[in-house]
Structures are given as structure tokens and as C-alpha cells.
Design a protein around this motif. Sequence first.
Motif, short mmCIF file in Angstrom:
data_model
loop_
_atom_site.label_atom_id
_atom_site.label_comp_id
_atom_site.label_asym_id
_atom_site.label_seq_id
_atom_site.Cartn_x
_atom_site.Cartn_y
_atom_site.Cartn_z
N GLN A 88 0.80 -1.22 0.00
CA GLN A 88 0.00 0.00 0.00
C GLN A 88 0.84 1.28 0.00
OE1 GLN A 88 -3.17 0.08 2.87
NE2 GLN A 88 -4.10 -1.79 2.07
N SER A 89 1.82 1.39 0.88
CA SER A 89 2.79 2.49 0.83
C SER A 89 2.21 3.86 1.15
CB SER A 89 3.49 2.52 -0.53
OG SER A 89 4.10 1.28 -0.80
N HIS A 90 1.19 3.92 2.01
CA HIS A 90 0.76 5.22 2.56
C HIS A 90 1.75 5.66 3.62
CE1 HIS A 90 -3.21 4.85 0.68
NE2 HIS A 90 -3.32 3.64 1.20
N VAL A 91 2.26 6.87 3.51
CA VAL A 91 3.08 7.44 4.58
C VAL A 91 2.18 8.39 5.35
CG1 VAL A 91 5.13 8.79 5.15
CG2 VAL A 91 5.17 7.26 3.18
N THR A 92 1.67 7.92 6.48
CA THR A 92 0.68 8.67 7.24
C THR A 92 1.23 9.32 8.50
OG1 THR A 92 0.01 6.64 8.38
CG2 THR A 92 -1.22 7.25 6.38
N SER B 163 8.30 7.06 6.57
CA SER B 163 9.12 6.93 5.37
C SER B 163 10.37 6.11 5.67
CB SER B 163 9.51 8.31 4.86
OG SER B 163 10.28 9.02 5.84
N ILE B 164 10.88 5.47 4.62
CA ILE B 164 12.13 4.71 4.73
C ILE B 164 13.02 5.07 3.54
CG2 ILE B 164 11.05 2.81 5.99
CD1 ILE B 164 11.05 1.20 3.40
N THR C 68 1.53 10.55 0.66
CA THR C 68 2.42 10.99 1.75
C THR C 68 1.76 12.02 2.65
OG1 THR C 68 3.38 12.62 0.22
CG2 THR C 68 4.56 10.52 0.47
N PRO C 69 0.54 11.79 3.15
CA PRO C 69 -0.07 12.79 4.03
C PRO C 69 0.65 12.97 5.35
CG PRO C 69 -1.38 10.78 3.99
CD PRO C 69 -0.36 10.64 2.92
N GLY C 70 1.54 12.05 5.71
CA GLY C 70 2.32 12.20 6.93
C GLY C 70 3.55 13.07 6.78
N ILE C 71 3.86 13.52 5.56
CA ILE C 71 4.99 14.41 5.32
C ILE C 71 4.42 15.80 5.07
CG2 ILE C 71 7.02 14.87 3.90
CD1 ILE C 71 7.12 11.92 3.22
N ALA C 72 4.54 16.67 6.05
CA ALA C 72 3.85 17.96 6.01
C ALA C 72 4.43 18.90 4.95
CB ALA C 72 3.88 18.63 7.38
#
Length: 458
Positions: free
Chosen positions: A300-304, A309-310, A337-341
Motif C-alpha cells: 500500500q505504501s501510505h506514509v501517514t 518513510s524509509i 504521503t499525508p504524513g509528510i507535512a
Amino acid sequence: MDRRHFLAAALAPLAGCANVDDAETSTSRTDTTAVDDSAFEPVPEGDWERADAPPEWERAADRRIDRHRRGDVTVAVSRDGDPVPDADVRLRLRRHAYDFSTAYNVARHWSSDPDGPYRRWVSRLFNEAVFENAYKWRQWTAPDGHQRTHGVITFLRANDVAVAGAPVVWQNHEKDVLPDEVWSAYENGDIDRLRELIDDHVRTLVGHNAGDHGVEDWVLLNEQLGFHDFTDALADAPPTRSPPLRHWFDIARDAAPDATLAVNDYDILTLDRPEHRDRYADLVTYLLGGAAPPDEVAFQSHVTTPDGSIGPAEQYARLDRFAGLGDIDLVVSEFDTPGIADETAAGDYLYRTLKTVYSHPASAGFRLWGYWDDQHWRGDAPLFRADWSKKPGYHAYVDLVFDQWFTDVRGTTDATGEFSTTADLGRYDLRVAADPETVSDVRAMTDPDGETRLRVEL
């Protein structure tokens, strides 16, 4: 669509993306006006600044891409069996052999302006789309579910975008994705009825959409590691090795023998959850041992979250692990990438991840989970803000997909009637002009090993 089905699907005119720059080769010349440019559609342009000295991870990825995503091609032109020198040749990528995909929303489609950006960008940027919600069980069985969905399939196919489906089996009790009848059977302990309902759903959803509708790329099993109420009820077995899982793949394969079937889960290419990855590997290994093994393993690869991230080396190592489990393609099924502001940092992460994944030889597709903030589950899509202004992620995506990985070359045949170059794998518009004739065709170039020869008889 995995690599097994690319050639068959590409026989129809398919959209892709093409490079706006011309690449000269050793046999080319600039005087090629005889090859008509007017038939080539304009393509998206970006504004991404690549590093003057790419880091080692990127240089390594570029080397793998050269090896696995490109090949040598020769256009051989003849007339009455004799070679034609000085023929003008243009070879322009029409569709990647690789799936560059997005989630697409059926309800948003019908509420959008027919000439508006939501409909327009899907065909300009992607060669595949998956319905965001329409194939979830409750929505699919709604009174107008079939008709509304089929109308969007018609639109996408008319615009040369392949259609994928997801999810078929998703036992999520936290989302409103399952009909009441299914939950009633489960809660009442009616195991025979529960089994019958799921079997029939797999058979009808996959089978109905094959054939005339052309939907033969499915996330069959979704998030089994986190949601497995039904398999717990149907069999006394751990969630990663439950017999109903193989049974559902068997049913889907019978319903659509040519379908591409995937297993999909989260937190594999994100976060640091080694035990979770071990369980996913166990699940994939079990499914590969069945009579109808999956064709793809999806991530899935969602970064929430900020720590989700890796780095590229770790991403590649995780891909390698799953590629080593068997004969199976790898796909990123839901990237955002909603976790990367910070938007710039999010664009950098999209660039690194897409290039890393694309460089892996077992990778067959990369799907954004939407592209516009106003149609995104977290309101933070990778490419466009709510006003359709372009994010850094847009420019990163376009630089890779429409520039670095596209071939658009012109040249002339040599004394032996041949023009040779290196090209990105895919299906091409080929134009050859030699007075007084111009020949146009669509040809495939899908083999990174050896040489592909495209013969043109004037």
C-alpha cells in the motif's frame, strides 16, 4: 496489468506519455520534416531540478533501469525487398510496458465537468486507473452500482486508460464496505451462508467485469493481516495460512482465467515493523503454494506519520525479499504521503520511491492513491492542490515518467536501410517517410535483452 498481459492490451490504441524533447542518435539528422508531428499529442511538462551529482542510490537505480526497462531497437525499412537508405524515422513512446496508475473516483467523475481537470488529467498522466470505492462490496451491490461504474469504464477506455479493480475480499469491520447480509451471517454464526455469500461475490464481481468490460487486474485479497474475522470463522487456521484464501483465488481464476490477481497489505514498504513483514511473507508464501497463486504482491505504501518513510536502500531490500518468494510481480498499490507535512519533502520522497521501485526488475506497477487534494482520503494528494495548482510531487512524477523514462527519437536510415537506437520498453508510434510515401504504425518493444527489429515495408 502485469507484464503477461501488456502485449494483448496494447494491441488497442493506448495512451501513454511521451517526451517533449527529441533525442539525437548517431544515425539521426535534424531535417526530418517529412515525418508529420501534428498527430502527436502534447504531453505534461514539469519543472523539477535534478541534482547535478546524483547520490549513489540514484546512480545505482539508473543503472538498473537501463538494464531492465530499456532495450535496443532497430527499424529496418525496405521497398520491394530492397533496403531504403535516408528514410526519415520517428519512434515515439505511446504506452509504457509498466503501469503508471492512480485511484479514480466514480462519484467524483459523474459530478465533475466533462471537460474539467479531474477527467482530463487522468488520461494525461496515467495509463491505468483503479476505482477508489466503486468495487467495494456494499457500493458494488447498490441499486445503481453497475450502471454508474460501467459508464466510467467506457470513459476511461475511450481515453486509453486501462481499468483495475479493488478490493474483492476485504473483511474490514471498521469501514462501511460490506453489505448487512454478510455481517448478519457472520454475527449469527451462519457459516455456510457466509461462505456462500463470499464465494458468490468473488465469482460475480471478477467474472462480470471480465470480457466485455475488460477489467482483469484485481486486488483480490486486501489487508488480511489486520482484518480476518471471516477466515477465522470459516477455518481453524492462522490468518496467514487459512484454506479459504486459496479457495477464493481458485474461484477468481475460474471466473476470469486471464485475470491478474493480487494480494495487498500495508506497512511493508513503510514504517519499521519486521514482524508484520514476516507475516506478510508467510501469507504470500502460502498463497503461492495454491492451485491458483497470485500474480502480484502489492504494497500500500501510505506514509501517514512523520516516521513512516524509509530510505531507498531499505525499500529496495524489502522489495528484493518479496521478489525472492517466487514467480510474482511487485506493485505499489496505494502511494501517498499525508504524513509528510512539507510539500517539497513529500515531492522528494515520491521521486526517491518511484525511482527505486521502478528500478526493481520484478516491479510491474506504481499507483498513486489519487492525485488531487479535493478527492483524497486525507486531503493531501501527491500531485495537485485543491485549486489544481501543481505540487512539487507533480514535477517529480512528470520528470521521471515523461522525461527520464520516455523515448522520442528521430533519425534516418543508413545505407543498409536501418535506424538503431535504445528505447524505453513499451508500445510505440512509428512513422517512416521516404519519398513519396509515409507509413504509420504502432509497434511493441518489450524485450530488454537482445535486439527488437521493427520491419517496415514501403
